[in-house]
Write a protein that holds these residues in place. Sequence first.
Motif, PDB file in Angstrom:
ATOM      1  N   ARG A  14       0.822  -1.208   0.000  1.00 23.75           N
ATOM      2  CA  ARG A  14       0.000   0.000   0.000  1.00 23.75           C
ATOM      3  C   ARG A  14       0.859   1.263   0.000  1.00 23.75           C
ATOM      4  NH1 ARG A  14      -5.272  -0.830   0.468  1.00 23.75           N
ATOM      5  NH2 ARG A  14      -5.580   1.382   0.911  1.00 23.75           N
ATOM      6  N   TRP A  15       2.045   1.185   0.584  1.00 26.55           N
ATOM      7  CA  TRP A  15       2.938   2.340   0.557  1.00 26.55           C
ATOM      8  C   TRP A  15       3.463   2.579  -0.863  1.00 26.55           C
ATOM      9  CZ3 TRP A  15       5.469   5.154   4.787  1.00 26.55           C
ATOM     10  CH2 TRP A  15       4.798   4.961   6.017  1.00 26.55           C
ATOM     11  N   ARG A  16       3.730   1.506  -1.586  1.00 25.29           N
ATOM     12  CA  ARG A  16       4.224   1.653  -2.950  1.00 25.29           C
ATOM     13  C   ARG A  16       3.136   2.233  -3.850  1.00 25.29           C
ATOM     14  NH1 ARG A  16       7.408  -3.520  -4.926  1.00 25.29           N
ATOM     15  NH2 ARG A  16       8.640  -1.916  -5.963  1.00 25.29           N
ATOM     16  N   VAL A  17       1.910   1.750  -3.669  1.00 30.50           N
ATOM     17  CA  VAL A  17       0.787   2.315  -4.419  1.00 30.50           C
ATOM     18  C   VAL A  17       0.588   3.776  -4.037  1.00 30.50           C
ATOM     19  CG1 VAL A  17      -1.704   2.167  -4.822  1.00 30.50           C
ATOM     20  CG2 VAL A  17      -0.331   0.071  -4.672  1.00 30.50           C
ATOM     21  N   GLY A  18       0.659   4.056  -2.727  1.00 29.06           N
ATOM     22  CA  GLY A  18       0.523   5.434  -2.268  1.00 29.06           C
ATOM     23  C   GLY A  18       1.599   6.335  -2.834  1.00 29.06           C
ATOM     24  N   GLY A  19       2.818   5.825  -2.990  1.00 29.03           N
ATOM     25  CA  GLY A  19       3.894   6.611  -3.581  1.00 29.03           C
ATOM     26  C   GLY A  19       3.598   6.991  -5.021  1.00 29.03           C
ATOM     27  N   LEU A  20       3.082   6.016  -5.791  1.00 31.37           N
ATOM     28  CA  LEU A  20       2.734   6.295  -7.185  1.00 31.37           C
ATOM     29  C   LEU A  20       1.628   7.342  -7.276  1.00 31.37           C
ATOM     30  CD1 LEU A  20       2.858   5.720 -10.226  1.00 31.37           C
ATOM     31  CD2 LEU A  20       1.319   3.775  -9.834  1.00 31.37           C
ATOM     32  N   LEU A  21       0.574   7.167  -6.469  1.00 27.04           N
ATOM     33  CA  LEU A  21      -0.537   8.120  -6.495  1.00 27.04           C
ATOM     34  C   LEU A  21      -0.104   9.504  -6.006  1.00 27.04           C
ATOM     35  CD1 LEU A  21      -3.428   5.853  -5.119  1.00 27.04           C
ATOM     36  CD2 LEU A  21      -2.758   6.274  -7.486  1.00 27.04           C
ATOM     37  N   THR A  22       0.772   9.513  -4.991  1.00 29.16           N
ATOM     38  CA  THR A  22       1.260  10.797  -4.476  1.00 29.16           C
ATOM     39  C   THR A  22       2.069  11.542  -5.524  1.00 29.16           C
ATOM     40  OG1 THR A  22       1.324   9.908  -2.223  1.00 29.16           O
ATOM     41  CG2 THR A  22       2.628  11.882  -2.669  1.00 29.16           C
ATOM     42  N   ALA A  23       2.911  10.820  -6.259  1.00 22.89           N
ATOM     43  CA  ALA A  23       3.707  11.457  -7.305  1.00 22.89           C
ATOM     44  C   ALA A  23       2.811  12.069  -8.377  1.00 22.89           C
ATOM     45  CB  ALA A  23       4.657  10.425  -7.926  1.00 22.89           C
ATOM     46  N   LEU A  24       1.777  11.332  -8.794  1.00 17.41           N
ATOM     47  CA  LEU A  24       0.850  11.866  -9.793  1.00 17.41           C
ATOM     48  C   LEU A  24       0.090  13.074  -9.246  1.00 17.41           C
ATOM     49  CD1 LEU A  24      -0.600   8.534 -11.258  1.00 17.41           C
ATOM     50  CD2 LEU A  24       0.975  10.118 -12.379  1.00 17.41           C
ATOM     51  N   PHE A  25      -0.306  12.976  -7.986  1.00 14.70           N
ATOM     52  CA  PHE A  25      -1.057  14.080  -7.378  1.00 14.70           C
ATOM     53  C   PHE A  25      -0.182  15.338  -7.255  1.00 14.70           C
ATOM     54  CE2 PHE A  25      -2.868  16.544  -3.898  1.00 14.70           C
ATOM     55  CZ  PHE A  25      -4.219  16.574  -4.256  1.00 14.70           C
ATOM     56  N   ILE A  26       1.082  15.148  -6.884  1.00 11.78           N
ATOM     57  CA  ILE A  26       1.998  16.291  -6.759  1.00 11.78           C
ATOM     58  C   ILE A  26       2.190  16.962  -8.113  1.00 11.78           C
ATOM     59  CG2 ILE A  26       4.393  16.937  -6.308  1.00 11.78           C
ATOM     60  CD1 ILE A  26       4.436  14.842  -4.099  1.00 11.78           C
ATOM     61  N   LEU A  27       2.395  16.139  -9.158  1.00 10.91           N
ATOM     62  CA  LEU A  27       2.569  16.716 -10.491  1.00 10.91           C
ATOM     63  C   LEU A  27       1.314  17.451 -10.952  1.00 10.91           C
ATOM     64  CD1 LEU A  27       4.511  13.877 -12.360  1.00 10.91           C
ATOM     65  CD2 LEU A  27       5.378  16.121 -11.701  1.00 10.91           C
ATOM     66  N   GLY A  28       0.150  16.804 -10.747  1.00  9.42           N
ATOM     67  CA  GLY A  28      -1.090  17.430 -11.181  1.00  9.42           C
ATOM     68  C   GLY A  28      -1.387  18.718 -10.429  1.00  9.42           C
ATOM     69  N   ALA A  29      -1.278  18.654  -9.092  1.00 11.96           N
ATOM     70  CA  ALA A  29      -1.548  19.847  -8.289  1.00 11.96           C
ATOM     71  C   ALA A  29      -0.519  20.942  -8.559  1.00 11.96           C
ATOM     72  CB  ALA A  29      -1.563  19.477  -6.810  1.00 11.96           C
ATOM     73  N   GLY A  30       0.757  20.547  -8.749  1.00 11.58           N
ATOM     74  CA  GLY A  30       1.789  21.539  -9.044  1.00 11.58           C
ATOM     75  C   GLY A  30       1.551  22.228 -10.365  1.00 11.58           C
ATOM     76  N   ASP A  31       1.185  21.435 -11.394  1.00 14.62           N
ATOM     77  CA  ASP A  31       0.876  22.049 -12.687  1.00 14.62           C
ATOM     78  C   ASP A  31      -0.325  22.989 -12.568  1.00 14.62           C
ATOM     79  OD1 ASP A  31       2.933  20.786 -13.861  1.00 14.62           O
ATOM     80  OD2 ASP A  31       1.753  19.334 -14.991  1.00 14.62           O
ATOM     81  N   LEU A  32      -1.324  22.547 -11.818  1.00 13.24           N
ATOM     82  CA  LEU A  32      -2.518  23.378 -11.654  1.00 13.24           C
ATOM     83  C   LEU A  32      -2.186  24.682 -10.947  1.00 13.24           C
ATOM     84  CD1 LEU A  32      -5.598  23.569 -11.966  1.00 13.24           C
ATOM     85  CD2 LEU A  32      -5.800  22.452  -9.742  1.00 13.24           C
ATOM     86  N   LEU A  33      -1.322  24.592  -9.939  1.00 11.80           N
ATOM     87  CA  LEU A  33      -0.978  25.771  -9.152  1.00 11.80           C
ATOM     88  C   LEU A  33      -0.104  26.740  -9.929  1.00 11.80           C
ATOM     89  CD1 LEU A  33      -0.940  27.272  -6.429  1.00 11.80           C
ATOM     90  CD2 LEU A  33       1.042  25.875  -5.795  1.00 11.80           C
ATOM     91  N   LEU A  34       0.821  26.197 -10.723  1.00  8.60           N
ATOM     92  CA  LEU A  34       1.834  27.042 -11.351  1.00  8.60           C
ATOM     93  C   LEU A  34       1.548  27.374 -12.817  1.00  8.60           C
ATOM     94  CD1 LEU A  34       4.960  25.273  -9.830  1.00  8.60           C
ATOM     95  CD2 LEU A  34       3.945  27.435  -9.101  1.00  8.60           C
ATOM     96  N   LEU A  35       0.809  26.486 -13.502  1.00  3.43           N
ATOM     97  CA  LEU A  35       0.592  26.689 -14.933  1.00  3.43           C
ATOM     98  C   LEU A  35      -0.854  26.981 -15.291  1.00  3.43           C
ATOM     99  CD1 LEU A  35       2.836  23.845 -16.383  1.00  3.43           C
ATOM    100  CD2 LEU A  35       3.415  26.245 -16.032  1.00  3.43           C
TER     101      LEU A  35
END
Length: 320
Positions: free
Chosen positions: A84-105
Amino acid sequence: MSEEQITNDKNERDAAEGAERTVFSWRQKLIDRVLKILALVLLPVAVGSAYTLSKAGDIGLTSVVLVAYLVLVISALIPRLPYRWRVGGLLTALFILGAGDLLLLGWEMNVHLMLMTASVLAIIFGGSRDGYITLGCVSVTLLAFVIAERLGVFPALAGQARPGIPGWVTLLSEWALFTILGGVILASLDYLYPRMTRTIDYLQDCVQGIKTERDELQERLEMLQASNLNFQRRAMYLEASLEVSQVLSTLFEVEPLLDRAVNLITQHFGFYHTGIFLMDDTGEWAVLRAASSAGGRRMLTKGHRLRRGSDSMVGWVVEH
């Protein structure tokens, strides 16, 4: 509830658990491959993006890219990390990229793609509950950005509004569309997943049934072959017995009869040695009177005999 019904329920639960274990094993192998492939493929992308963004002075987006890739690499390269931590890591990475793009771009298509991917992967690797939770978090995050844009907190988020339609209304409609589409996709996967599990369970039962039937057929075939060999052996013995009896019926003297008997028995029944013992006049000794092998004939010339009731096989047979 009857005992038979209890047994059937237990068998159904065991089968369902077996299917769940199979699916979980597939998930573990899949997440391992996905993480390793992404970590390898995205390495030049992350390095190139970080270098380009840092040269352009965009420290915020550079940090987002590096943090997301670091989370992905940690999830991929630590094999003992819980599933579950490995799955959480994958989802967290996608969420960080998506939220970061939304915030900055701003509200771009990449945002929708990455956040929707996170929701879909959540239900694939974690089940319907994790999928709906992830979709809820993503939807709340997007709604928060829409509200922030309406309040003027993030003016860069303003999308391209249609003439006569405020930008925040456009964003709100896109958020609603995203949430609806995400819900439809997750509901579809949620509908298909248990049916796929039951199908896997059914196929496993079929395969197990085929294996059982094959083993039973193999066992019956071996029994038939053994029975056939036994019948052939008995037929051969009967034929040999008949032939021996026919030959011996032509002899009337004891010594020639015994010699002929041991030779015919050895020849037709495949024995390496045949010997005939007869009791002496006292009834205490079994005397060797005929033998087919060279060793037996040497014993015959020495007058070999065995006492009644001795430890030898002949002595035991005479006694009992």
